[in-house]
Each structure stands twice: as C-alpha cells, then as structure tokens.
Design an enzyme around this catalytic site. Structure first.
Site, PDB file in Angstrom:
ATOM      1  N   LYS A   1      40.717  36.767  41.556  1.00  0.00           N
ATOM      2  CA  LYS A   1      39.358  36.936  41.691  1.00  0.00           C
ATOM      3  C   LYS A   1      39.033  35.236  40.931  1.00  0.00           C
ATOM      4  O   LYS A   1      37.938  35.644  40.330  1.00  0.00           O
ATOM      5  CB  LYS A   1      38.650  37.692  41.548  1.00  0.00           C
ATOM      6  CG  LYS A   1      39.049  38.903  42.836  1.00  0.00           C
ATOM      7  CD  LYS A   1      38.286  40.150  42.476  1.00  0.00           C
ATOM      8  CE  LYS A   1      38.725  40.947  43.487  1.00  0.00           C
ATOM      9  NZ  LYS A   1      39.208  40.487  44.735  1.00  0.00           N
ATOM     10  N   CYS A   2      39.546  34.985  40.605  1.00  0.00           N
ATOM     11  CA  CYS A   2      39.635  33.603  39.740  1.00  0.00           C
ATOM     12  C   CYS A   2      39.002  32.164  39.988  1.00  0.00           C
ATOM     13  O   CYS A   2      39.402  31.877  41.137  1.00  0.00           O
ATOM     14  CB  CYS A   2      40.517  33.201  38.328  1.00  0.00           C
ATOM     15  SG  CYS A   2      40.102  31.794  37.371  1.00  0.00           S
ATOM     16  N   GLY A   3      38.240  31.458  39.649  1.00  0.00           N
ATOM     17  CA  GLY A   3      37.769  29.862  40.240  1.00  0.00           C
ATOM     18  C   GLY A   3      39.212  28.714  40.454  1.00  0.00           C
ATOM     19  O   GLY A   3      39.162  28.431  40.986  1.00  0.00           O
TER      20      GLY A   3
ATOM     21  N   THR B   1      41.481  30.382  40.925  1.00  0.00           N
ATOM     22  CA  THR B   1      42.687  30.844  41.953  1.00  0.00           C
ATOM     23  C   THR B   1      43.216  30.162  43.510  1.00  0.00           C
ATOM     24  O   THR B   1      44.658  29.975  43.634  1.00  0.00           O
ATOM     25  CB  THR B   1      42.096  32.225  42.483  1.00  0.00           C
ATOM     26  OG1 THR B   1      42.313  32.675  41.446  1.00  0.00           O
ATOM     27  CG2 THR B   1      42.912  33.524  43.580  1.00  0.00           C
TER      28      THR B   1
END
Length: 158
Positions: free
Chosen positions: A34-36, A38
C-alpha cells in the site's frame, strides 16, 4: 559474511537458506502493498523474467515499518503480489529492516552498502540492494530509483 551464508524466513513459515541463490546476481528489495512505490512490483517482475535465465533473481521482503503500508499477513501479501502484479519472484515473510528486530539479512545489506552520507537505516519501502554472484552487495538504490533504471548495472554483473 556473504548474503548466501544467511537464512531467511519463508512466507509459509520455516527457514530458507539463501545459499539456494549462490552464484546468482540478486536484487533484494523491501516491499509494501500500500505504498506509492508499490507499482514498482511490475518493473521488478519484468527484471526477474528478463534476466532469470541468465542467473538473476529478485527477492522481495515485505516490511510494515514505513507508514504501516504492509499490514497484511503472508497469505494476503502473496495473493496481492500474484493477482495485482503476477509476481513470480520469491517473496519472503514480513520482516523488520531497521531497529533492534531488524532481520540479519538487512543488517548485512546496510553494513555493506550504507545510504546517503553513510546512513545505515533503510529510509522507505522499495529500497533496493544489488548483490553480485559472490554474494557481496555492490550497490544500494533509493526507493525512487525505478527497476528499469537498473538494467545496465545488472547486465554488468551478469
């Protein structure tokens, strides 16, 4: 000590020896769902497929230490990687990369390839470490470095 002297926790439990990857060029990455960053899973998988037959592998290590961006358990992480990005490279158990509980693999990676100004801490998800065929860390890349930007360095080691 070399990377291939260590064992790591498999996503399904138990330990896996990194000696299984002896003689390979490795790209070791701390990941999060759930990371930018990803979407880099796509580029990592492309590298894994492009160079796999030549002795290259990406190794993913989920980590929840940065903004709680990897909250899932092993099954959820595996499902996400498979269904969202068709990941075929090994994704291991969720680990800590910093602090007192940092996995020994990441302690070694950080010691061999410190970051900016000699900092040993991993700053965010998708920090990448390139390891040569002898099991030594050659280079550390920032999370902002896209996987496709690593092709020349990987080809040089292959």
């Amino acid at each position: 000590m070399r990377i291939t002297d260590l064992s790591v926790k498999a996503a399904g439990g138990g330990m896996v020896s990194l000696s299984d990857h002896a003689g390979q060029v490795l790209l070791i990455v701390n990941t999060a769902s759930k990371c930018g960053f990803t979407p880099q899973y796509e580029g990592l998988e492309a590298l894994h497929r492009r160079y796999g037959a030549r002795g290259f592998s990406v190794l993913g290590f989920p980590c929840n230490q940065f903004g709680a961006q990897e909250p899932g358990d092993a099954a959820e992480i595996a499902n996400f990687c498979s269904t969202s990005y068709d990941v075929t490279f090994p994704v291991f158990a969720k680990i800590d990369v910093n602090g007192a509980d940092a996995d020994p693999l990441f302690v070694l990676l950080k010691d061999e390839a410190p970051g900016l100004l000699g900092s040993k801490a991993v700053k965010w998800n998708f920090t990448k470490f390139l390891v040569n065929r002898e099991g030594r860390v050659v280079r550390r890349y920032a999370p902002t470095t896209k996987p496709e930007e690593l092709t020349a360095d990987i080809e040089e080691l292959l």
